[in-house]
Design an enzyme around this catalytic site. Structure first.
Site: not given
Ligand code: ADP
Ligand code: MG
Length: 326
Positions: A14-15, A132, A217, A279
């Site tokens: 997202g970022n 979701k 995604k 992820k």
């Molecule tokens: P994206 O849009 O890149 O998919 P997400 O918000 O879905 O981003 O996932 C990234 C977020 O996951 C980070 O901003 C963090 O707050 C969160 N997060 C949750 N658990 C963890 C973890 N174990 N290690 C790192 N980040 C984590």
């Molecule tokens: Mg995400």
């Protein structure tokens, strides 16, 4: 499986398009995408062939708000069509920004987005339990009416109200993969599977049909990476990597984990379902099914991440100490 050593599937979080707390304005999206494309160009300049994929949560959210607001004027846009629309919308912005960034570095590549359908299974257990959340928060009365009249699933989130839930099935295949291959063969940078791809079912007579669901995604990125035989999967997000004890005083970012170390971790560590969990599982799936290596790192560290010098690197059990490097 013979991997293409130059090919990397890059999943943009997202970022890369919108930062948190931003208002979804197009000036902000263009600014962010421009910064993101600087990172992509660094990969291209080093000889890699990136295949890009991206999220679409905020953009689909905007379309669903428009659906609600204009419901007395025009028919609602179905979720599968929203997915296709946002692939075009975000793909266009990336195509333009990437072309400009390449040109500024004296590089030239064809760049194209493919509106991508991703095959899912009607028998996927995800269809029995939608998880979701999508679209705007609405009052209880509206949610109850939709549950009754349209047999939708809604849940009360918090004081803001109720949200609709849709299934998040596993991606089984990429319908347009032959087109992606043809473009990669002529050296193009391809943007595919945006927003996880549009989920489609295959009917017994062979016809494809859009379905109201959202493919994650990162899972779609892993599927795409396997199908294009990429040597690496690079998941770019807004944290430096995968942490154990995330958010606790004992928090520690992981540097390099083998597949079997990750297996152990997946049992012990409750990676968040809506963010880091998908992820980590995507990285696992890719390396497990024959991909080379997967990195989860910050957007700004793309090149260092591929080189295994930043973020969390997932490697096969028999990997040598040296990671993927050109
Ligand atoms: P994206 O849009 O890149 O998919 P997400 O918000 O879905 O981003 O996932 C990234 C977020 O996951 C980070 O901003 C963090 O707050 C969160 N997060 C949750 N658990 C963890 C973890 N174990 N290690 C790192 N980040 C984590
Ligand atoms: Mg995400």
């Amino acid at each position: 499986m013979r991997l293409d050593e130059h090919r990397i599937v890059v999943a943009l979080g997202g970022n890369a398009i919108l930062r948190s707390k931003q208002l979804n304005s197009y000036t902000e999206q263009y600014d962010n995408i421009r910064r993101t494309c600087e990172q992509i160009v660094q990969l291209i300049a080093e000889g890699y062939q990136p295949v890009l994929t991206h999220g679409n949560g905020p953009q689909v959210g905007t379309l669903l708000i428009q659906n609600e607001a204009a419901s007395h004027l025009v028919p609602a846009v179905p979720l599968d069509v929203c997915g296709a629309e946002t692939q075009g919308q975000i793909g266009y912005m990336i195509q333009q920004a990437l072309k400009n960034a390449l040109r500024a570095r004296g590089l030239a590549r064809p760049v194209a987005s493919i509106v991508t359908q991703v095959l899912v299974d009607a028998d996927d257990p995800a269809f029995a339990t939608p998880v979701k959340p999508i679209g705007p928060f609405l009052p209880r009365a509206v949610a109850e009416q939709r549950m009754r009249d349209k047999r939708e699933v809604w849940t009360e989130v918090d004081a803001r109200g109720w949200r609709k839930l849709v299934p998040s099935p596993q991606p089984l295949g990429i319908v347009e993969v032959d087109v992606v291959h043809a473009l990669l063969d002529v050296g193009a940078v391809v943007i595919a599977c945006g927003g996880g791809g549009v989920p489609v079912l295959r009917r017994p007579d062979g016809r494809f049909e859009g379905v109201e669901a959202v493919v994650d995604k990162d899972s779609a990125a892993a599927r795409l990476a396997l199908e294009v035989r990429a040597a690496a999967l690079l998941i770019l997000t807004d944290v430096p990597g995968v942490a154990v004890d995330f958010g606790k005083p004992t928090q520690q970012f992981l540097r390099r984990v083998t597949l079997s170390e990750l297996e152990g971790l997946l049992v012990r560590e409750p990676f968040s379902a809506g963010s880091m969990g998908p992820k980590v599982r995507a990285a696992y799936r890719f390396v497990h099914d024959g991909g080379g290596q997967a990195t989860i790192c910050a957007l700004e560290d793309a090149l260092e991440g591929v080189r295994g010098r930043a973020g969390t690197l997932v490697v096969p059990n028999d990997a040598m100490q040296l990671s993927f490097q050109m």
